[in-house]
Scaffold this motif. Structure first.
Motif, mmCIF file in Angstrom:
data_model
loop_
_atom_site.group_PDB
_atom_site.id
_atom_site.type_symbol
_atom_site.label_atom_id
_atom_site.label_comp_id
_atom_site.label_asym_id
_atom_site.label_seq_id
_atom_site.Cartn_x
_atom_site.Cartn_y
_atom_site.Cartn_z
ATOM 1 N N ILE A 13 0.852 -1.193 0.000
ATOM 2 C CA ILE A 13 0.000 0.000 0.000
ATOM 3 C C ILE A 13 0.889 1.244 0.000
ATOM 4 O O ILE A 13 1.617 1.499 0.971
ATOM 5 C CB ILE A 13 -0.928 0.017 1.234
ATOM 6 N N ARG A 39 -1.950 -1.328 -3.767
ATOM 7 C CA ARG A 39 -3.004 -0.335 -3.554
ATOM 8 C C ARG A 39 -2.368 1.044 -3.425
ATOM 9 O O ARG A 39 -1.279 1.179 -2.851
ATOM 10 C CB ARG A 39 -3.814 -0.665 -2.297
ATOM 11 N N ALA A 75 -8.118 1.842 2.553
ATOM 12 C CA ALA A 75 -7.175 0.931 1.911
ATOM 13 C C ALA A 75 -6.895 -0.314 2.754
ATOM 14 O O ALA A 75 -6.555 -1.369 2.213
ATOM 15 C CB ALA A 75 -5.869 1.656 1.609
ATOM 16 N N GLY A 117 -1.213 -6.348 5.117
ATOM 17 C CA GLY A 117 -0.793 -5.226 4.291
ATOM 18 C C GLY A 117 0.430 -4.557 4.864
ATOM 19 O O GLY A 117 0.684 -4.618 6.074
#
Length: 265
Positions: A13, A39, A75, A117
Motif C-alpha cells: 500500500i 493499492r 485501503a 498489508g
C-alpha cells in the motif's frame, strides 16, 4: 515460488506517492519477488500513470490490478493485520521488527487465511503518525543512521525480498555439478610428476628446505579439493610448459626481425 503457488503475499500500500516512476519501480520490485497486489492512496498525479508503466520494466500485471483509495482507513479496511514502514521512532509503543521477522510472521498469518498489508509513505516525508497509528506493528531497516531514508521502491524491494525468502523462494540456479573428486592415486601421481620437474628446474633451494616446500606446495593443491578434471588439466599444463622449454611440441616461435619499412610495433 510465485504468489499463486503459495499463500497470499502481503498487500503493498503506497500512501500518497508523488512520482509515477516510483510507483512503476515499486511494481517491478513486487514482480521480482512474487507479489501482485498493490493499492494506492491518493496518488499525487492521479491514476493510471504513463510514467509508472514506463518504469515498471514489464510488471504491467501488477499495475493492471492497482486499486486506488481515498484514505488509508479505506485501503486497509479488509485486512486483518497491517505493518507500517518507517525509518524513525514514532513513540507509539508498537512492536518494531526487521523486514525478515515481519515477513516470517506474514507467512504464518497468511497461511491461516489472514490478509496482511504493508504501508509505505510519501517519498519526501514517509508516513504520518495517523497512518502509523492504524498499523499493528512497525517495519524498519538496519541502515546507516546518518543516511536512513530509503527510496520508495527500494523499501518495497527489501520487504518483497524477505517475503520471497520466508515463503520458500529459492535461488534461480545452483553451482554447476563438478566432475568427480580426483582419486588419491591421481593426485599423488601429479605431485610426483610436478615435483620431479621442479627438481630439474632447481626450484627446491636450498636443499634442506625441500621437504617443507613440498609440503606447502601439496597443501595448496589439497585446499582446491581437486576433481579428476582439475588434475588432468593441471598435469597437461605442466607437460606443455616442460615440453615447450625443452623444444618439444609447439615450441614458442622466435620473434621475427622487422623487415624494411616495418616499425616493429
Amino acid at each position: 515460488m510465485s504468489e499463486s503457488a503459495a499463500v497470499r503475499g502481503p498487500v503493498i500500500i503506497l500512501v500518497e506517492p508523488q512520482m509515477g516512476e516510483n510507483i512503476g519501480m515499486a511494481a517491478r520490485a513486487m514482480a521480482n519477488f512474487g507479489l501482485a497486489e498493490m493499492r494506492l492512496v491518493n496518488p499525487r498525479d492521479g491514476w493510471p500513470n504513463e510514467k509508472a508503466e514506463a518504469a515498471s520494466a514489464g510488471a504491467l500485471h501488477v499495475l493492471a490490478g492497482v486499486r486506488v483509495f481515498g484514505s488509508v482507513e479505506e485501503a486497509v479496511a479488509d485486512l486483518n493485520f497491517v505493518f507500517a514502514t518507517t525509518a524513525r521512532e514514532r513513540g507509539q509503543q508498537k512492536r518494531v521488527l526487521g523486514a525478515d521477522a515481519a515477513m516470517a510472521e506474514t507467512v504464518a498469518q497468511a497461511a491461516g487465511g489472514a490478509g496482511v498489508g504493508v504501508l509505505f509513505g510519501r517519498e519526501r516525508t514517509g508516513l504520518d503518525n495517523g497512518a502509523v497509528a492504524l498499523a499493528d506493528a512497525i517495519i524498519t531497516f538496519p541502515v546507516n543512521p546518518a543516511h536512513a531514508s530509503l527510496n520508495l521502491a527500494q523499501a518495497v524491494l527489501l520487504v518483497g525480498y524477505e517475503w520471497f525468502k520466508a515463503s520458500g523462494g529459492t535461488l534461480p540456479f545452483a553451482e554447476n555439478e563438478r566432475s568427480v573428486p580426483a582419486t588419491r592415486e591421481a593426485v599423488l601421481s601429479f605431485f610426483n610428476y610436478l615435483e620431479g620437474e621442479l627438481d630439474a628446474a632447481g626450484f627446491f633451494t636450498p636443499p634442506e628446505k625441500r621437504s617443507i616446500m613440498v609440503r606447502n606446495l601439496r597443501n595448496i593443491f589439497h585446499r582446491l579439493r581437486m576433481t579428476d578434471q582439475d588434475v588432468r588439466t593441471l598435469r597437461g599444463a605442466v607437460v606443455a610448459l616442460v615440453q615447450g622449454r625443452r623444444g618439444g611440441r609447439n615450441p614458442p616461435r622466435k620473434a621475427r626481425a622487422p623487415e624494411a619499412g616495418e616499425t616493429g610495433a
